[in-house]
Design an enzyme around this catalytic site. Structure first.
Site, PDB file in Angstrom:
ATOM      1  CD  GLN A  68     -14.112  -5.185  -1.753  1.00 30.64           C
ATOM      2  OE1 GLN A  68     -14.322  -3.987  -1.866  1.00 30.64           O
ATOM      3  NE2 GLN A  68     -12.952  -5.735  -2.075  1.00 30.64           N
TER       4      GLN A  68
ATOM      5  CE  LYS B 195      -2.450  -8.907  -3.178  1.00 24.18           C
ATOM      6  NZ  LYS B 195      -3.746  -9.632  -3.180  1.00 24.18           N
TER       7      LYS B 195
ATOM      8  CG  HIS C 103      -1.935  -1.033   1.300  1.00 22.04           C
ATOM      9  ND1 HIS C 103      -1.940  -2.026   2.249  1.00 22.04           N
ATOM     10  CD2 HIS C 103      -3.021  -1.258   0.506  1.00 22.04           C
ATOM     11  CE1 HIS C 103      -2.983  -2.814   2.051  1.00 22.04           C
ATOM     12  NE2 HIS C 103      -3.651  -2.379   1.001  1.00 22.04           N
TER      13      HIS C 103
HETATM   14  O1  PAF Z   1      -8.171  -3.903  -3.391  1.00 21.30           O
HETATM   15  C1  PAF Z   1      -8.805  -3.567  -2.368  1.00 21.30           C
HETATM   16  O2  PAF Z   1      -8.265  -3.432  -1.277  1.00 21.30           O
HETATM   17  C2  PAF Z   1     -10.302  -3.309  -2.471  1.00 21.30           C
HETATM   18  O3  PAF Z   1     -10.890  -4.177  -3.369  1.00 21.30           O
HETATM   19  C3  PAF Z   1     -10.642  -1.841  -2.807  1.00 21.30           C
HETATM   20  C4  PAF Z   1     -10.149  -1.459  -4.184  1.00 21.30           C
HETATM   21  C5  PAF Z   1     -10.044  -0.927  -1.765  1.00 21.30           C
HETATM   22  C6  PAF Z   1     -12.157  -1.659  -2.795  1.00 21.30           C
HETATM   23  O4  PAF Z   1     -12.692  -1.943  -1.545  1.00 21.30           O
END
Ligand code: PAF
Length: 283
Positions: A61, A152, A37
C-alpha cells in the site's frame, strides 16, 4: 498476551475460541501504536470477547519506497502499550511478509464503485489496491465478527465497507471517531517523525478544518476551498496537497449543497516531508 507471527498458529488459537462461541473483533494496524489505536482496541473489547490486533507494515500500500523504509517498526513497544489496555483478551498477529504474500508481494486490483479514484486514490496511485488486498486477507484469516477502523482515514473506512459488501464478507465494519492530541492534531504513527517545528505547526490543520466547517454553514464549497487554500499559502511550514468538501457516500466533490446529503471536508498536507491527513464532518 498471545503473539503470533504466522497464520497457522493464529488459526489454531482462534479455532478454540470459535468452538466455545467467543466473539472476535479485529483491529488492523501497521504498528507504531498510539492512543488512537488503543481507542480502537477499547471499542473492540467493549463489543467482543477477544480482539486480534494485527501489526503489519503492508508493503503493497506504499507508493513511496522511502516512506515504506522509514515507517516505524516498534513491535516490542506496541506490545507493551497494548498490555496497558488488557492482557488476556488481546491477541497480537504480527505476520511476516511471507506469511501474508508467500513469494508474490503484489496487490490485487480492486474497484470500489469509484471511491478509489478520489483524494488519496488520486494522489497515491495503487494505495487502495494494497489496502484492499491486505484487509481482505486479514478478514479471511481472522474471520472477525467486527473490524474497527478510525475515521481519520475516512476514505479507507468507506472503501473497506465497500470491500465487504462487494465480496460478501460477513464482518461488520465499525468506524470509530478520530482520536486527537490536546492541541487537536489527529493521532497518527507519522506524527512521531515530525520535527519539533513541524509538530508545533501541525495543529493548524484541524484548526483550519474547524473554521472551514463554520464557513460552510453560510458559504459555498468553492468559497470555503478558496479560503482554506489562502490560509495554507500564508503558512510557510505546511504545504497543502488537497482540500476537498465531499459527499460522504460518493466522496465526490460537492458542486451544489443539498440538505439531503452529508458532507465532510478533507485535507492532506505536508509538514516537511511528512504527509498528514485529517477530516471533519460538516453537517
Ligand atoms: O490504516 C492502516 O493503518 C492501514 O491502512 C491498515 C488498515 C492497517 C491496512 O494496512
Amino acid at each position: 498476551m498471545k503473539i503470533f507471527h504466522n497464520k497457522l498458529d493464529l488459526h489454531n488459537c482462534l479455532s478454540k475460541y470459535g468452538q466455545s462461541s467467543k466473539s472476535i473483533g479485529l483491529v488492523p494496524t501497521m504498528g507504531a501504536l498510539h492512543h488512537g489505536h488503543l481507542s480502537l482496541v477499547n471499542f473492540g473489547l467493549n463489543d467482543n470477547d477477544f480482539v486480534v490486533v494485527s501489526i503489519f507494515v503492508n508493503p503493497t500500500q506504499f507508493n513511496n519506497v522511502e516512506d515504506l523504509k522509514k515507517y516505524p517498526r516498534t513491535l516490542e513497544r506496541d506490545v507493551k502499550l497494548l498490555k496497558t489496555v488488557a492482557e488476556e483478551e488481546i491477541i497480537v498477529y504480527a505476520p511476516t511478509v511471507e506469511d501474508i504474500y508467500a513469494d508474490n508481494v503484489t496487490s490485487k486490483t480492486f474497484t470500489f464503485g469509484g471511491l478509489e479514484n478520489e483524494m488519496e486514490g488520486a494522489f497515491r496511485p495503487g494505495h487502495f489496491d494494497g489496502v484492499g488486498t491486505i484487509v481482505k486477507r486479514l478478514l479471511e484469516i481472522v474471520k472477525p465478527q467486527k473490524a474497527y477502523f478510525g475515521q481519520k482515514d475516512f476514505q479507507q473506512l468507506q472503501i473497506v465497507k465497500k470491500l465487504v459488501e462487494i465480496h460478501k464478507i460477513p464482518t461488520e465494519i465499525v468506524g470509530c471517531p478520530i482520536f486527537r492530541a490536546d492541541d487537536g492534531l489527529a493521532m497518527s504513527s507519522r506524527n512521531e517523525r515530525l520535527t519539533s517545528k513541524h509538530r508545533a505547526a501541525a495543529p493548524f490543520i484541524f484548526k483550519t478544518l474547524k473554521s472551514a466547517k463554520l464557513k460552510f454553514g453560510t458559504e459555498s464549497a468553492l468559497k470555503v476551498t478558496e479560503w482554506v487554500t489562502k490560509q495554507f499559502e500564508n503558512n510557510n511550514l505546511l504545504e497543502l496537497e488537497y482540500f476537498l468538501i465531499a459527499d460522504v457516500e460518493t466522496l465526490k466533490p460537492v458542486k451544489r449543497k443539498s440538505t439531503k446529503k452529508t458532507y465532510r471536508a478533507f485535507i492532506a498536507a505536508y509538514a516537511g516531508d511528512i504527509r498528514l491527513i485529517d477530516n471533519i464532518a460538516l453537517n
